[in-house]
Design a protein around this motif. Structure first.
Motif, mmCIF file in Angstrom:
data_model
loop_
_atom_site.group_PDB
_atom_site.id
_atom_site.type_symbol
_atom_site.label_atom_id
_atom_site.label_comp_id
_atom_site.label_asym_id
_atom_site.label_seq_id
_atom_site.Cartn_x
_atom_site.Cartn_y
_atom_site.Cartn_z
ATOM 1 N N GLN A 58 0.838 -1.193 0.000
ATOM 2 C CA GLN A 58 0.000 0.000 0.000
ATOM 3 C C GLN A 58 0.877 1.249 0.000
ATOM 4 O O GLN A 58 2.020 1.227 0.478
ATOM 5 N N LYS A 112 -2.843 8.011 6.625
ATOM 6 C CA LYS A 112 -2.785 6.611 7.054
ATOM 7 C C LYS A 112 -1.930 6.459 8.304
ATOM 8 O O LYS A 112 -2.272 5.708 9.224
ATOM 9 N N ASP A 135 4.870 -4.167 5.838
ATOM 10 C CA ASP A 135 4.083 -3.052 5.327
ATOM 11 C C ASP A 135 4.747 -1.729 5.710
ATOM 12 O O ASP A 135 5.184 -1.566 6.861
ATOM 13 N N GLU A 192 -1.484 -6.143 12.554
ATOM 14 C CA GLU A 192 -2.867 -5.663 12.523
ATOM 15 C C GLU A 192 -3.154 -4.635 13.617
ATOM 16 O O GLU A 192 -4.115 -3.869 13.504
ATOM 17 N N LEU A 239 -2.550 -1.742 11.548
ATOM 18 C CA LEU A 239 -3.140 -1.662 10.212
ATOM 19 C C LEU A 239 -4.647 -1.855 10.166
ATOM 20 O O LEU A 239 -5.286 -1.482 9.185
ATOM 21 N N TRP A 240 -5.238 -2.409 11.237
ATOM 22 C CA TRP A 240 -6.667 -2.721 11.113
ATOM 23 C C TRP A 240 -7.530 -1.462 11.072
ATOM 24 O O TRP A 240 -8.538 -1.413 10.353
ATOM 25 N N ARG A 259 -7.542 0.148 7.596
ATOM 26 C CA ARG A 259 -8.293 -0.706 6.673
ATOM 27 C C ARG A 259 -9.783 -0.629 6.968
ATOM 28 O O ARG A 259 -10.603 -0.599 6.040
ATOM 29 N N TYR A 307 -8.953 3.042 4.132
ATOM 30 C CA TYR A 307 -7.707 3.625 3.612
ATOM 31 C C TYR A 307 -6.836 2.524 2.998
ATOM 32 O O TYR A 307 -6.865 1.400 3.402
#
Length: 446
Positions: free
Chosen positions: A182, A188, A373, A435, A438-439, A442, A446
């Motif tokens: 990403q 973000k 990531d 996560e 990142l969760w 998401r 985003y």
């Protein structure tokens, strides 16, 4: 590429640092020496300077600095701290826990570790000392919690990481091995930093409870009162609304981080002048003076670090370093341990923003090659560098807490070590479970 270039670039940089040269001079001179060796026209540095300081996202940097300075002058930070203090009660370590929560609240409007330590410490260190916590412990917990200021969004280091990482595309072999990554954006990063910031604060709260239980430290003499909490929240309503307006606008997509910083400035001016009536022309001029000094300092470092990073990237030095690291191991946990260990050491000796600008071009390619990531990597990097605020010899939060408490930096450093250990434990948890960072982005699309 011959090894002499690496020797010139890094040799000149470390030699100047050892001689005590400012980080800006060390970066700029070493990059210039490398360009002269490569036969590049030095006027290229001017072109790089323009590209490094002329980006739209960078406008968020001085704007957030000004917003934080105005909020301090307008009385918003004092009211946020009062809300946290009202939640202390008579519990074990209640007042020091309230200090950690106050740093969490203030971090949501300042974006700076030293600013958070200064604003919270001026009120909470004397309060803890009066309650028998001891000035050394009071200073150490404040210095440790002040690092939350760069993790809880909005965060100035997140802005710098976003700008540094946007121009670094994943290597084709990394995309072939792990699929597309990403894109990096400041929005973000802001959204991803919320949960890790709470986890870091949770680690400090647990360590605070353990140490206060061992020492017998309690909170205030008065019982926890819903009336006192309600009164503090009522008096600090407009201060509590500030992070809601700033982060709510970013998270909802209503405005960008740069636009949010401008909104924060006008919101603070309105509240400070017309509602709290504590903001006058002299305070505004003082806030502008602070902003000019801090922003100018950061932009100089950014200019020099951009040139340094460009020389690295154009000559594939990050690729060589990535290959060397991957030659040792491809185990992602071992690589995380090496990355976190290196960042902890760097954070002890180098200012956070300079460290981000220098290390992102070097370390992000390694992250791409093992499938990490970039948003997750950025959050872990910023969390790890935040520990450097409470560790000597640089430890900016230590100097501020020492000045407020009158306790020597050596004593504060020793008392801050358990909090540093708690923070490092939290960092490894965040690194092991992507996560956690990142969760939320998401979930918000985003």
């Amino acid at each position: 590429m011959d090894g002499l270039l690496i020797e010139i670039l890094f040799g000149a940089f470390f030699a100047l640092m050892l001689l005590g040269a400012p980080i800006t001079v060390a970066l700029g001179v070493s990059a210039l020496a490398a360009m002269v060796y490569l036969g590049d026209n030095p006027i290229k540095m001017v072109q790089m300077a323009w590209s490094s300081v002329g980006s739209f996202p960078l406008m968020a940097l001085p704007s957030f600095i000004l917003a934080g300075a105005l909020m301090e002058a307008a009385g918003l930070s004092r009211r946020l701290i009062a809300v946290a203090e009202s939640l202390a009660g008579p519990f074990t370590g209640g007042l020091s826990a309230a200090t950690i929560m106050a740093c969490l609240f203030f971090g949501a409007i300042s974006g700076s570790g030293p600013a958070t330590t200064a604003a919270v410490g001026m009120l909470m260190i004397p309060a803890m000392s009066r309650q028998g916590y001891g000035p050394g412990y009071a200073a150490s917990v404040t210095a440790a919690a002040g690092g939350l200021g760069i993790i809880i969004p909005p965060s100035i280091p997140m802005v710098i990481f976003g700008i540094s990482a946007m121009g670094l595309a994943p290597p084709p072999e990394a995309i072939a091995a792990h699929g597309p990554f990403q894109s990096v954006s400041i929005s973000k990063l802001f959204i991803a930093g919320f949960v890790p910031g709470v986890i870091m604060a949770g680690g400090l709260l647990v360590m605070n409870y353990i140490r206060c239980r061992m020492r017998g430290f309690r909170g205030s003499a008065a019982p926890l009162s819903a009336r006192n909490v309600a009164r503090a929240c009522y008096q600090g309503f407009w201060a509590l609304l500030a992070p809601v307006v700033i982060l709510g606008g970013i998270y909802s997509g209503f405005f960008t981080p740069t636009e949010a910083a401008i909104v924060a400035i006008f919101y603070t001016l309105f509240v400070g002048i017309f509602i709290y009536r504590e903001l006058d022309l002299a305070e505004v001029i003082k806030a502008l003076d602070t902003t000019t000094w801090l922003a100018g300092r950061v932009l100089l470092v950014l200019f020099a670090a951009t040139i340094f990073g460009r020389v690295l990237v154009e000559n594939n030095i990050p690729g060589i370093i990535a290959g060397g690291v991957l030659g040792l191991t491809t185990n992602i946990h071992a690589i995380w341990a090496m990355v976190i260990g290196m960042l902890l050491i760097v954070g002890m000796f180098m200012e956070t923003l300079a460290a981000i600008m220098i290390l992102v071009p070097v370390m992000l390619p390694v992250a791409y090659m093992v499938g990490i990531d970039p948003i997750h990597f950025g959050i872990v990097m910023i969390c790890t560098l935040s520990v450097g605020f409470q560790t000597p010899p640089l430890g900016e939060n230590l100097f501020i807490a020492s000045g407020i408490s009158g306790v020597s930096i050596e004593r504060i450093s020793l008392r801050a070590l358990p909090f540093a250990a708690a923070s490092v434990t939290a960092i490894f948890i965040i690194a092991s479970f992507p996560e956690l960072a990142l969760w939320l982005p998401r979930a918000m699309g985003y």
